[in-house]
Design an enzyme around this catalytic site. Structure first.
Site, PDB file in Angstrom:
ATOM      1  N   GLU A 168       0.565  -1.063   0.337  1.00  0.00           N
ATOM      2  CA  GLU A 168      -0.374   0.017  -0.490  1.00  0.00           C
ATOM      3  C   GLU A 168       0.720   0.998   0.128  1.00  0.00           C
ATOM      4  O   GLU A 168       0.903   2.287   0.977  1.00  0.00           O
ATOM      5  CB  GLU A 168      -1.007   0.204   1.727  1.00  0.00           C
ATOM      6  CG  GLU A 168      -2.108  -0.715   0.771  1.00  0.00           C
ATOM      7  CD  GLU A 168      -2.971  -1.685   2.509  1.00  0.00           C
ATOM      8  OE1 GLU A 168      -2.989   0.154   3.262  1.00  0.00           O
ATOM      9  OE2 GLU A 168      -3.971  -2.089   2.208  1.00  0.00           O
ATOM     10  N   GLU A 367      -4.970  -8.913   1.152  1.00  0.00           N
ATOM     11  CA  GLU A 367      -6.101  -8.515   1.820  1.00  0.00           C
ATOM     12  C   GLU A 367      -6.938  -8.353   1.382  1.00  0.00           C
ATOM     13  O   GLU A 367      -7.595  -7.577   0.702  1.00  0.00           O
ATOM     14  CB  GLU A 367      -5.376  -7.169   2.938  1.00  0.00           C
ATOM     15  CG  GLU A 367      -3.360  -7.147   3.252  1.00  0.00           C
ATOM     16  CD  GLU A 367      -3.718  -5.560   3.842  1.00  0.00           C
ATOM     17  OE1 GLU A 367      -3.986  -4.577   4.438  1.00  0.00           O
ATOM     18  OE2 GLU A 367      -2.410  -5.902   4.024  1.00  0.00           O
TER      19      GLU A 367
END
Length: 462
Positions: A168, A367
């Protein structure tokens, strides 16, 4: 039992974690300080209940037990991250042998239990000394990261085939340089653009280094939190708002990491507003050569936007929010504990986009998960009955299954997270794990979802 949703052979069932959020042992084993250790010392009030990262889930001491638990619930893969400040305290120079021993032990233990390690190199945890040099604003720090990546490939590449440069990478940009929710708490879009750009240069240099290592069967990629930007309506103004939102929050990393170049429209917007980063000769070719082999996709919630209601403050700092307003869709389904919308079809929309616009790159859900506060309320006979989490996973998996049936190149599903862990600002407020962790004793207890995922993994479907 009939399996309605059968997944492809060798599908990756597992979970994801990060070093700072599970390891603990912040002052042990020769670890240097990272920005979280430092910020917590400086401003503990910025952390939920004033709880810092010193002990977290204590994976550093309990990894053997945790890996046994992963095996018991059918994991065949597990994503971890290496703490740069543990492996190379200070971020440069001498490798810390205690850290090498620890990570070797974890990797070997995973392999001994038929769980393939997926290793990520950077999960928000910049060594403090390098942050003080400017962090990702500095080209020197990019060089230090490249040296760290090479060291990791050299140390662990004989057993680890799946590598990821960043998790991320938009988050340190948003949190640290735009919206003040991570250290160094800067609000400056031009510096944010520089951080984002250097992160991609660091990714490309690590990819280049990886390819000279010739790791047999090795793949290197990046993990992006892709959040579809849905417009309020088909009005051209709403559509434009959603397109620009997508440029800032998704395509700013997705395009360079998968296509090897930035979207022209994003460059134009930054140029027009005087926010372009400093680049160097040769960067274009570097990015082109540094495309990912594999893409991890983190998906939690959609983003819904509409055209601006009001003009931005001409005296305020430049922000992506100059181009859109967030939109609360009536009747949306919410995870009320986290304040996030639950929209399972988003996972399908992401995969179709990758198939149609990004060469159907090999990908997996790296995720997905549901954070819930005070989970103890749902305990019966010593087990947390997290039916809401089972439903959350199941409904997302149905959409992922549909995407795979339609030809999307999705190889697996990892839940965030294995066990309850410390979260950046929220400490232990929201729990995400298959296993609950008693914060005092560190004891692990499977939740109902742990038994459910074991069955799913064993049947390769549900």
């Amino acid at each position: 039992m009939t399996i309605h949703y059968k997944f492809p052979k060798d599908f990756w069932w597992g979970s994801a974690t990060s070093a700072t959020q599970i390891e603990g042992a912040t002052d042990e084993g020769g670890k240097g300080k990272n920005i979280w250790d430092h910020w917590y010392e400086k401003e503990p009030n910025r952390f939920f209940d004033n709880v810092g990262p010193e002990s977290t889930s204590d994976f550093y001491h309990r990894y053997k037990e945790d890996i046994q638990l992963m095996k018991e619930i059918g994991h065949n893969t597990f994503r971890m991250s290496i703490s740069w400040s543990r492996l190379i305290p200070g971020g440069r120079g001498e490798v810390n042998q205690e850290a090498v021993t620890f990570y070797n032990n974890v990797i070997d233990e995973l392999i001994a239990n038929d769980i393939e390690p997926f290793v990520n190199l950077f999960h928000f945890d910049m060594p403090l000394e390098l942050q003080e040099e400017g962090g990702w604003e500095s080209r020197e720090v990019v060089s230090a990261y490249t040296a760290y990546a090479k060291e990791a490939f050299h140390l662990f590449g004989d057993r680890v085939q799946k590598w990821f440069t960043f998790n991320e990478p938009i988050v340190p940009v948003e949190g640290g340089y735009l919206y003040d929710f991570h250290y160094p708490n800067v609000v400056d879009a031009r510096r944010a653009a520089q951080v984002a750009y250097h992160t991609m240069i660091a990714h490309a240099k690590a990819v280049e280094a990886f390819r000279t290592c010739n790791i047999a069967g090795g793949q290197i990629g990046i993990i992006l939190n892709l959040t579809p930007s849905y417009p309020r309506s088909n009005n051209p103004a709403d559509l434009k708002a959603s397109r620009i939102t997508d440029l800032f929050f998704n395509r700013s990393f997705l395009d360079p990491s998968v296509l090897g170049e930035y979207p022209a429209e994003l460059i134009d917007i930054l140029r027009e507003h005087g926010q372009l980063p400093v680049t160097e000769k040769g960067d274009k070719a570097l990015l082109k050569a540094g495309v990912a082999d594999i893409l991890g996709v983190n998906y939690y919630q959609p983003r819904r936007v509409k055209a601006k209601e009001h003009l931005p403050n001409p005296y305020g700092p430049f922000m992506p929010d100059w181009f859109f307003d967030n939109y609360e869709m009536p009747g949306r389904k919410m995870n009320k504990y986290r304040g996030w919308e639950i929209y399972e079809k988003g996972i399908y929309d992401i995969m179709i986009n990758l198939k149609e616009n990004y060469g159907n790159i090999e990908s997996f859900i790296s995720e997905n998960g549901m954070g819930v506060q005070d989970e103890g309320r749902f305990e019966q006979d010593g087990e947390i009955q997290d039916d809401y989490r089972i439903e959350f996973i199941r409904e997302h998996l149905k959409w992922l299954h549909k995407a795979i049936e339609e030809g999307c190149n999705a190889k697996g599903y990892h839940l965030w997270s294995t066990m309850d862990n410390w979260s950046w600002m929220n400490a232990y407020k929201n729990r995400y794990g298959f296993f609950s962790v008693d914060i005092e004793t560190k004891q692990r207890t499977p939740k109902k979802s742990a038994h459910w995922i074991k069955e799913v993994s064993e049947n390769n479907g549900f």
